[in-house]
Scaffold this motif. Structure first.
Motif, short mmCIF file in Angstrom:
data_model
loop_
_atom_site.label_atom_id
_atom_site.label_comp_id
_atom_site.label_asym_id
_atom_site.label_seq_id
_atom_site.Cartn_x
_atom_site.Cartn_y
_atom_site.Cartn_z
N LYS A 30 36.73 23.65 52.65
CA LYS A 30 35.42 25.29 51.98
C LYS A 30 36.63 25.98 51.51
N ALA A 31 37.26 26.66 52.60
CA ALA A 31 37.46 27.89 52.69
C ALA A 31 39.32 27.93 51.71
N GLU A 32 40.19 26.97 52.02
CA GLU A 32 40.79 25.95 50.39
C GLU A 32 40.42 26.14 48.98
N ARG A 33 39.22 25.20 49.47
CA ARG A 33 38.45 25.57 47.53
C ARG A 33 38.67 27.17 47.15
N GLN A 34 37.72 27.56 48.04
CA GLN A 34 36.90 29.11 47.87
C GLN A 34 38.89 30.32 47.84
N ALA A 35 39.82 29.79 48.32
CA ALA A 35 41.26 30.64 47.79
C ALA A 35 41.02 30.43 46.98
N PHE A 36 41.38 28.98 46.56
CA PHE A 36 41.80 28.55 44.99
C PHE A 36 40.72 29.76 44.23
N ARG A 37 40.07 29.24 44.11
CA ARG A 37 38.38 30.41 43.64
C ARG A 37 39.06 31.72 42.51
N GLN A 38 39.60 32.43 44.20
CA GLN A 38 39.06 33.76 44.19
C GLN A 38 41.19 33.91 43.33
N ARG A 39 42.09 32.96 43.42
CA ARG A 39 43.39 33.09 42.60
C ARG A 39 43.35 33.27 41.54
N CYS A 40 41.69 32.09 41.08
CA CYS A 40 41.82 32.06 39.60
C CYS A 40 40.99 32.86 39.31
N GLN A 41 39.99 33.33 39.14
CA GLN A 41 39.32 34.64 39.74
C GLN A 41 39.65 36.04 38.86
N VAL A 42 41.06 36.43 39.81
CA VAL A 42 41.85 37.24 39.46
C VAL A 42 42.48 37.23 37.96
N ILE A 43 42.56 35.96 37.59
CA ILE A 43 43.56 35.84 36.13
C ILE A 43 42.31 36.02 35.26
N PHE A 44 40.93 35.43 35.45
CA PHE A 44 40.30 35.59 34.61
C PHE A 44 38.97 36.52 34.46
N ASP A 45 38.99 37.45 36.19
CA ASP A 45 38.70 38.97 35.86
C ASP A 45 39.61 39.77 34.69
N ARG A 46 40.83 39.26 34.76
CA ARG A 46 42.45 40.03 34.01
C ARG A 46 42.22 40.06 32.29
N VAL A 47 41.66 38.23 32.12
CA VAL A 47 41.35 38.19 30.04
C VAL A 47 39.98 38.15 30.13
N LYS A 48 39.25 38.48 30.52
CA LYS A 48 37.92 38.27 30.49
C LYS A 48 37.62 39.17 29.38
N PRO A 49 37.36 40.34 29.48
CA PRO A 49 37.14 41.52 28.11
C PRO A 49 37.63 40.84 26.88
N GLU A 50 38.88 40.21 26.93
CA GLU A 50 39.28 40.33 25.39
C GLU A 50 38.78 39.26 25.33
N LEU A 51 38.81 37.95 26.44
CA LEU A 51 38.52 36.32 25.25
C LEU A 51 37.06 36.76 25.22
N MET A 52 35.87 37.36 25.90
CA MET A 52 34.97 38.22 25.34
C MET A 52 34.29 38.24 23.98
N GLN A 53 35.67 38.93 23.69
CA GLN A 53 35.12 39.77 22.22
C GLN A 53 35.27 38.46 21.17
N THR A 54 36.17 37.46 22.06
CA THR A 54 36.18 36.36 19.98
C THR A 54 36.28 34.84 20.63
N HIS A 55 36.17 34.75 22.63
CA HIS A 55 34.91 33.32 22.62
C HIS A 55 34.31 33.44 23.57
N TYR A 56 33.14 33.73 23.14
CA TYR A 56 31.93 34.23 23.70
C TYR A 56 31.42 32.37 24.15
N ASN A 57 31.38 32.20 25.51
CA ASN A 57 30.88 31.28 25.69
C ASN A 57 31.57 30.11 25.86
#
Length: 105
Positions: A30-57
């Motif tokens: 569970k800790a490894e999965r959570q750490a992996f998700r946190q690493r991916c979440q940083v990238i997702f949070d960085r590009v999310k505002p831009e992609l929500m404009q063009t590729h919502y859902n």
């Protein structure tokens, strides 16, 4: 007239009973999965505002080691694109919306 008898037995329990994880192994997984998700979440949070404009859902598959991401309307397509570019790596898939959650329970 004879009726067909059903010999179907319902099996209950674990599929592989010989495989038993200890509490420590489960906590580590569970800790490894959570750490992996946190690493991916940083990238997702960085590009999310831009992609929500063009590729919502749509869906985004993130590979955290390279920092690359792949966008598609289908989560399996996004994941497949990531796996083709980065064989042996497992991406984390988010949905491009406010929550990033892909499915419902």
């Amino acid at each position: 007239m004879t009726e067909a008898k059903s010999n179907h037995t319902i099996r209950r329990g674990r599929i592989f009973p010989e495989i038993q994880w200890t509490q420590e192994q489960q906590a580590q997984w569970k800790a490894e999965r959570q750490a992996f998700r946190q690493r991916c979440q940083v990238i997702f949070d960085r590009v999310k505002p831009e992609l929500m404009q063009t590729h919502y859902n749509w869906y985004i598959a993130v590979e955290p080691d390279s920092g690359e991401y792949f966008v598609a309307q289908d989560p399996q397509v996004a994941s497949l694109q990531c796996r083709e570019k980065h064989p042996g790596k497992i991406p984390h898939v988010f949905r491009i919306n406010e929550t990033g959650i892909c499915g419902t329970i």
